[in-house]
Design a protein around this motif. Structure first.
Motif, PDB file in Angstrom:
ATOM      1  N   GLN A   6      48.614   9.939  22.350  1.00 42.78           N
ATOM      2  CA  GLN A   6      48.688   8.617  21.755  1.00 42.78           C
ATOM      3  C   GLN A   6      50.131   8.143  21.751  1.00 42.78           C
ATOM      4  N   ASP A   7      50.295   6.853  21.936  1.00 43.38           N
ATOM      5  CA  ASP A   7      51.630   6.283  21.975  1.00 43.38           C
ATOM      6  C   ASP A   7      51.616   4.887  21.344  1.00 43.38           C
ATOM      7  N   PRO A   8      52.591   4.555  20.474  1.00 42.80           N
ATOM      8  CA  PRO A   8      53.646   5.442  19.982  1.00 42.80           C
ATOM      9  C   PRO A   8      53.127   6.370  18.897  1.00 42.80           C
ATOM     10  N   ARG A   9      53.942   7.282  18.462  1.00 44.48           N
ATOM     11  CA  ARG A   9      53.555   8.169  17.368  1.00 44.48           C
ATOM     12  C   ARG A   9      53.797   7.494  16.019  1.00 44.48           C
ATOM     13  N   HIS A  10      54.808   6.660  15.984  1.00 48.84           N
ATOM     14  CA  HIS A  10      55.114   5.924  14.753  1.00 48.84           C
ATOM     15  C   HIS A  10      55.421   4.479  15.116  1.00 48.84           C
ATOM     16  N   GLN A  80      46.262  -7.854  15.391  1.00 47.59           N
ATOM     17  CA  GLN A  80      46.997  -9.115  15.328  1.00 47.59           C
ATOM     18  C   GLN A  80      47.295  -9.472  13.882  1.00 47.59           C
ATOM     19  N   ARG A  81      48.402 -10.153  13.687  1.00 52.53           N
ATOM     20  CA  ARG A  81      48.791 -10.641  12.349  1.00 52.53           C
ATOM     21  C   ARG A  81      48.645  -9.529  11.306  1.00 52.53           C
ATOM     22  N   THR A  82      49.384  -8.467  11.517  1.00 52.87           N
ATOM     23  CA  THR A  82      49.241  -7.284  10.653  1.00 52.87           C
ATOM     24  C   THR A  82      49.440  -7.616   9.181  1.00 52.87           C
ATOM     25  N   SER A  87      48.378  -0.551   7.080  1.00 55.80           N
ATOM     26  CA  SER A  87      49.192   0.668   7.124  1.00 55.80           C
ATOM     27  C   SER A  87      48.277   1.881   7.023  1.00 55.80           C
ATOM     28  N   ALA A  88      48.338   2.747   8.010  1.00 57.71           N
ATOM     29  CA  ALA A  88      47.427   3.887   8.098  1.00 57.71           C
ATOM     30  C   ALA A  88      47.812   4.723   9.307  1.00 57.71           C
ATOM     31  N   MET A  89      47.114   5.849   9.443  1.00 60.69           N
ATOM     32  CA  MET A  89      47.195   6.646  10.660  1.00 60.69           C
ATOM     33  C   MET A  89      46.012   6.238  11.530  1.00 60.69           C
ATOM     34  N   ARG A 111      51.080   6.537  13.475  1.00 57.41           N
ATOM     35  CA  ARG A 111      51.240   6.123  12.076  1.00 57.41           C
ATOM     36  C   ARG A 111      51.830   4.715  12.039  1.00 57.41           C
ATOM     37  N   LEU A 112      51.101   3.788  11.467  1.00 58.79           N
ATOM     38  CA  LEU A 112      51.546   2.400  11.360  1.00 58.79           C
ATOM     39  C   LEU A 112      51.989   2.115   9.931  1.00 58.79           C
ATOM     40  N   THR A 113      53.178   1.563   9.824  1.00 60.72           N
ATOM     41  CA  THR A 113      53.680   1.099   8.534  1.00 60.72           C
ATOM     42  C   THR A 113      53.969  -0.386   8.646  1.00 60.72           C
ATOM     43  N   VAL A 114      53.330  -1.174   7.799  1.00 59.22           N
ATOM     44  CA  VAL A 114      53.532  -2.619   7.788  1.00 59.22           C
ATOM     45  C   VAL A 114      54.355  -2.968   6.555  1.00 59.22           C
ATOM     46  N   THR A 115      55.518  -3.559   6.796  1.00 62.66           N
ATOM     47  CA  THR A 115      56.428  -3.862   5.663  1.00 62.66           C
ATOM     48  C   THR A 115      56.360  -5.333   5.270  1.00 62.66           C
TER      49      THR A 115
END
Lengths: 115, 111
Positions: A6-10, A80-82, A87-89, A111-115
């Motif tokens: 999987q790409d990216p990892r973070h 789209q439009r996060t 935010s999750a794996m 791992r997605l982090t939405v700030t």
């Protein structure tokens, strides 16, 4: 490494931006799955491909989410439009065709982090 | 709708003690059940599936349809068993299939 990749990892993104993740399954596997895992929960099913056909989508997969698997090989998951709740794996898994009860091979996740 | 319940978030046992990780399911069809494990910094991987009736790393699980359970057992815990364990149920819609996971139980084996 012949496993699922999987790409990216973070990925860190700002709210409102679009993100795309890629999954490369094990080469001879025609089944591909996407799952989402939040803290303290088990993986939750998002969608399933058999070859290039998307055969099932969870109600968790809102209109902002889209997945593709062109040519039945790699797959992409776009959000789209996060939102912060995204935010999750995000896990991808693949398996060969079998009637039932075959092992799913999981990737390391994005791992997605939405700030 | 299918559901998998793992009532314990954390199970802490001493090395050499017996282990039982509980899993209950709800499914109207014929259940296909799995245990997946995730060791620290590793990806999720299959531990065992009920259809195979096998013992992996000393772990066994018996499907009890009357009690709708698929508990994971090991007679003597080892340090290397410390990990996150997920019970999962496979369901089918036509030719599509998916896994429904429980919330997981962290097994901690201490000396």
């Amino acid at each position: 490494d012949t496993g699922v990749s999987q790409d990216p990892r973070h990925k860190i993104t700002k709210r409102g931006q679009n993100v795309t993740f890629r999954c490369d399954p094990i080469s001879e596997h025609n089944r591909l799955y996407w799952y989402r895992q939040t803290l303290g929960q088990g993986p939750e099913f998002l969608t399933y491909f058999q070859n290039e056909a998307q055969l099932e989508k969870s109600r968790l997969l809102s209109d902002r989410f889209s997945a593709e698997r062109p040519k039945g090989s790699f797959s992409t998951l776009e959000i789209q439009r996060t939102e912060q709740g995204d935010s999750a794996m995000y896990l991808c898994a693949s398996s060969p065709w079998a009637r039932v009860a075959y092992e799913q091979y999981f990737g390391p996740g994005t791992r997605l982090t939405v700030t | 709708a299918q559901r998998v319940t793992q009532p314990e978030k954390l199970l802490s046992v001493f090395k050499g003690a017996p282990v039982e990780l509980k899993c209950n399911y709800s499914y109207s069809g014929s259940p296909e059940l799995f245990w997946y494990v995730q060791y620290s910094r590793q990806r999720l991987q299959l531990l065992l599936r009920h259809i195979s009736r096998e013992s992996i790393k000393g772990f066994t699980a018996d499907l009890n349809k009357g009690e709708t359970s698929f508990h994971l057992k090991k007679p003597f815990a080892q340090e290397e068993d410390s990990a996150m364990y997920y019970c999962a149920l496979e369901s089918h819609t036509g030719t599509a299939s998916k896994l429904t996971f429980g919330t997981g139980t962290r097994l901690q084996v201490t000396l």
